[in-house]
Design a protein around this motif. Structure first.
Motif, PDB file in Angstrom:
ATOM      1  N   THR A  15       0.837  -1.182   0.000  1.00  0.00           N
ATOM      2  CA  THR A  15       0.000   0.000   0.000  1.00  0.00           C
ATOM      3  C   THR A  15       0.874   1.234   0.000  1.00  0.00           C
ATOM      4  OG1 THR A  15      -1.655  -1.165   1.302  1.00  0.00           O
ATOM      5  CG2 THR A  15      -1.869   1.212   1.184  1.00  0.00           C
ATOM      6  N   VAL A  16       0.642   2.137  -0.937  1.00  0.00           N
ATOM      7  CA  VAL A  16       1.347   3.409  -0.961  1.00  0.00           C
ATOM      8  C   VAL A  16       0.309   4.498  -1.054  1.00  0.00           C
ATOM      9  CG1 VAL A  16       2.966   4.874  -2.191  1.00  0.00           C
ATOM     10  CG2 VAL A  16       3.377   2.429  -2.075  1.00  0.00           C
ATOM     11  N   ILE A  17       0.338   5.421  -0.148  1.00  0.00           N
ATOM     12  CA  ILE A  17      -0.670   6.471  -0.083  1.00  0.00           C
ATOM     13  C   ILE A  17      -0.016   7.807  -0.399  1.00  0.00           C
ATOM     14  CG2 ILE A  17      -2.359   7.655   1.357  1.00  0.00           C
ATOM     15  CD1 ILE A  17      -2.566   5.103   3.011  1.00  0.00           C
ATOM     16  N   GLU A  64      -4.492   8.435  -5.321  1.00  0.00           N
ATOM     17  CA  GLU A  64      -3.670   7.738  -4.349  1.00  0.00           C
ATOM     18  C   GLU A  64      -3.512   6.285  -4.782  1.00  0.00           C
ATOM     19  OE1 GLU A  64      -5.645   7.995  -0.607  1.00  0.00           O
ATOM     20  OE2 GLU A  64      -7.154   6.502  -1.107  1.00  0.00           O
ATOM     21  N   LYS A  66      -3.563   2.404  -3.772  1.00  0.00           N
ATOM     22  CA  LYS A  66      -3.930   1.344  -2.842  1.00  0.00           C
ATOM     23  C   LYS A  66      -3.805   0.047  -3.631  1.00  0.00           C
ATOM     24  CE  LYS A  66      -6.968   3.957   0.243  1.00  0.00           C
ATOM     25  NZ  LYS A  66      -8.331   4.086   0.815  1.00  0.00           N
ATOM     26  N   THR A  68      -3.164  -3.708  -3.580  1.00  0.00           N
ATOM     27  CA  THR A  68      -3.208  -4.821  -2.635  1.00  0.00           C
ATOM     28  C   THR A  68      -3.376  -6.149  -3.370  1.00  0.00           C
ATOM     29  OG1 THR A  68      -5.599  -4.645  -2.360  1.00  0.00           O
ATOM     30  CG2 THR A  68      -4.231  -3.342  -0.864  1.00  0.00           C
ATOM     31  N   GLU A 110       6.784   5.662   5.618  1.00  0.00           N
ATOM     32  CA  GLU A 110       6.373   5.690   7.017  1.00  0.00           C
ATOM     33  C   GLU A 110       6.473   4.327   7.688  1.00  0.00           C
ATOM     34  OE1 GLU A 110       2.418   7.519   6.679  1.00  0.00           O
ATOM     35  OE2 GLU A 110       3.305   9.266   7.664  1.00  0.00           O
ATOM     36  N   SER A 111       6.135   3.267   6.960  1.00  0.00           N
ATOM     37  CA  SER A 111       6.240   1.913   7.513  1.00  0.00           C
ATOM     38  C   SER A 111       6.616   0.953   6.391  1.00  0.00           C
ATOM     39  CB  SER A 111       4.920   1.473   8.167  1.00  0.00           C
ATOM     40  OG  SER A 111       3.892   1.373   7.205  1.00  0.00           O
ATOM     41  N   ASN A 112       7.355  -0.112   6.772  1.00  0.00           N
ATOM     42  CA  ASN A 112       7.861  -1.037   5.757  1.00  0.00           C
ATOM     43  C   ASN A 112       8.318  -2.313   6.455  1.00  0.00           C
ATOM     44  OD1 ASN A 112       9.237  -2.386   3.732  1.00  0.00           O
ATOM     45  ND2 ASN A 112      10.882  -0.889   3.559  1.00  0.00           N
ATOM     46  N   THR A 205       3.632  -4.982   3.968  1.00  0.00           N
ATOM     47  CA  THR A 205       3.014  -3.699   3.629  1.00  0.00           C
ATOM     48  C   THR A 205       4.038  -2.568   3.658  1.00  0.00           C
ATOM     49  OG1 THR A 205       0.933  -4.400   4.646  1.00  0.00           O
ATOM     50  CG2 THR A 205       1.210  -2.044   4.271  1.00  0.00           C
ATOM     51  N   THR A 207       3.785   1.759   3.516  1.00  0.00           N
ATOM     52  CA  THR A 207       2.988   2.989   3.395  1.00  0.00           C
ATOM     53  C   THR A 207       3.954   4.155   3.228  1.00  0.00           C
ATOM     54  OG1 THR A 207       2.906   3.334   5.801  1.00  0.00           O
ATOM     55  CG2 THR A 207       1.101   2.096   4.799  1.00  0.00           C
ATOM     56  N   TYR A 209       4.401   8.479   1.283  1.00  0.00           N
ATOM     57  CA  TYR A 209       3.778   9.604   0.601  1.00  0.00           C
ATOM     58  C   TYR A 209       4.862  10.432  -0.091  1.00  0.00           C
ATOM     59  CZ  TYR A 209       5.193  12.240   4.783  1.00  0.00           C
ATOM     60  OH  TYR A 209       5.917  12.791   5.808  1.00  0.00           O
TER      61      TYR A 209
END
Length: 234
Positions: A15-17, A64, A66, A68, A110-112, A205, A207, A209
């Motif tokens: 997921t990449v926002i 954006e 998403k 998945t 942000e998270s990985n 996942t 995320t 930006y």
């Protein structure tokens, strides 16, 4: 026994926002000017001095990502489908801006929790505005992989996100033109096909930006070597 390499239906969540953020870089929005009139017709000044207007850079994401339940490999989309692994965004200068400005495109992760370096991306400047200088993806000696897609004879450079990495990544550079120029970009992300089992990345996942920043927001002057310490008033 390992699964056959041809069966790469690993269910991986990515997921990449893209956060639609406006007015990321303000570079001198004040319109500064002055006029000087030499003796003559008071209603028609014959000397006018006006400072350069830099204006405001606006950055806006148009959608954006998403993406998945993906499997390894770059998606191939039919013409009637909306690609869910692509982010489109624009960078625009002020209509009264009188200077080109260098800027940088960053991916902020942000998270990985991916365990491999197989998450890859491609950043392309699809269109530049008036006075703009073409830009594109930023590469160093060790931040890319080569991948030859099916049906092609030469490899394509792809950026990649390191396993577990979080933080700010420089992924593109360009120069934005003056007078309301608009640069259009496309960011694409997927899990690279490596011709081997990739089950370690199932259920992982990312995320992130996109942000835009000025490359070198230093004062501009015609006297770059000016030394104010020499101008000492007695």
């Amino acid at each position: 026994m390992k699964e056959n390499n041809n069966n790469r239906g690993s269910m991986i969540i990515l997921t990449v926002i893209g956060i639609a953020t406006l007015l990321i870089a303000v570079i001198g929005a004040t319109f500064a000017y002055f006029t000087v009139t030499i003796q003559g017709n008071p209603t028609a000044p014959n000397v006018t001095v006006q400072s350069k207007t830099l204006g405001v850079i606006e950055f806006e994401t148009l959608n954006e990502i998403k993406y998945t339940n993906l499997i390894p490999g770059r998606p191939v989309w039919e013409t009637d489908q909306t690609p869910t692994n692509k982010l489109n965004f624009t960078v625009t200068s002020a209509v009264d801006a009188s200077s080109n400005e260098d800027y940088v495109v960053y991916l902020n992760v942000e998270s990985n929790d991916f365990e491999t370096d197989n998450v890859v991306y491609l950043l392309t400047e699809t269109e530049t505005g008036t006075h703009s200088v073409k830009g594109g993806q930023y590469f160093t000696d060790d931040n890319f992989v080569n991948h030859t897609f099916a049906g092609e004879s030469t490899p394509t450079k792809l950026g990649f996100i390191k396993a577990g990495f979080t933080g700010k990544m420089k992924i593109g550079t360009a120069q934005l033109g003056q007078l309301g120029s608009k640069d259009k970009w496309e960011f694409e992300i997927w899990v690279n096909e490596i011709g081997a089992e990739q089950n370690e990345d199932q259920g992982k996942t990312i995320t992130a930006y996109i942000t835009i920043e000025l490359a070198d927001p230093t004062p501009q002057t015609n006297e770059k070597d000016y030394d104010p310490s020499k101008d000492i008033t007695p």
